[in-house]
Design an enzyme around this catalytic site. Sequence first.
Site, PDB file in Angstrom:
ATOM      1  N   HIS A 166      18.322  28.951  -8.012  1.00  0.00           N
ATOM      2  CA  HIS A 166      20.082  29.467  -7.533  1.00  0.00           C
ATOM      3  C   HIS A 166      21.476  30.600  -8.126  1.00  0.00           C
ATOM      4  CE1 HIS A 166      22.340  28.967  -3.928  1.00  0.00           C
ATOM      5  NE2 HIS A 166      23.226  27.895  -4.257  1.00  0.00           N
ATOM      6  N   ASP A 175      14.320  29.318  -6.330  1.00  0.00           N
ATOM      7  CA  ASP A 175      15.224  28.030  -5.900  1.00  0.00           C
ATOM      8  C   ASP A 175      15.428  27.461  -5.601  1.00  0.00           C
ATOM      9  OD1 ASP A 175      18.095  27.290  -4.995  1.00  0.00           O
ATOM     10  OD2 ASP A 175      18.815  29.239  -4.363  1.00  0.00           O
ATOM     11  N   SER A 180      26.702  31.348  -2.664  1.00  0.00           N
ATOM     12  CA  SER A 180      26.110  30.383  -1.763  1.00  0.00           C
ATOM     13  C   SER A 180      27.104  29.760  -0.466  1.00  0.00           C
ATOM     14  CB  SER A 180      26.446  28.867  -3.458  1.00  0.00           C
ATOM     15  OG  SER A 180      25.232  27.724  -2.541  1.00  0.00           O
TER      16      SER A 180
END
Length: 265
Positions: free
Chosen positions: A248, A192, A74
């Site tokens: 995600h 996502d 991330s």
Amino acid sequence: GDSCCNPQSMGYIKKIVENKIPGIYVLSLKIGNNLIQDMENSFFMNVNDQVREVCSQLAKDPHLKGGYNAMGFSQGGQFLRAVAQRCPSPPMLNLISVGGQHQGVYGFPRCPGESSHICDWIRKTLDLGAYTQAVQEHLAQAEYWHDPLKEEDYRKNSIFLADINQERGINETYKKNLMALKKFVMVKFLNDTMVDPPISEWFGFYKSGQAKETIPLKETSLYTEDRLGLQEMDKAGKLVFLGVKGDHLHFSEEWFYTTILPFLQ
């Protein structure tokens, strides 16, 4: 919203890499004196200071002096790209960005932290004044807030992302250092719901002036003007775009073993 050594996340990744590649040295970066500080710093520490701290840790680690592979998850993916661009010693060999938002985000739909009041506060703060000096310097997420409706404000006032993406002029050193990578691997999560827009994970973004239509990396001025060397890297086969089904940071061990580990060996 994570920490270096959480046994369910980064600590787990460290363990499975060590198990699968015997004898490998893995450094899980900790920013702060303990796990709580490390987690808080992921929200509230100026990203430029975080990058400086990491560059210092890497330079002091004797295991890394011959070069190292970097893997960021991330926001860690884009922060490690800044390390590659700003700190060429020791040399980063391969950069693996797992869900990193390289063109920033415009939205914060599912905050990664466990504390909902922090997430609510961050959302309100970003809505009110992402590009004010106080917010830029004290909220990490604001430093990669990229408002396609206020491109001029973003270019002028973003103290982190606009700098590493060469939005205010060309830093040839950044370009040269990034191009020294053997491979720059970008993983995008195909379902996502946290990163807005998800194509940022492959260096794409919203077409300027609106927030509905997105364009891929190759149609961005960053690529066509080759401000960061990405076009040249692409032609040399150094850019790797991977898609994985899931939300995600949702991936299977099997996918990680077969797809990501080869870049570390």
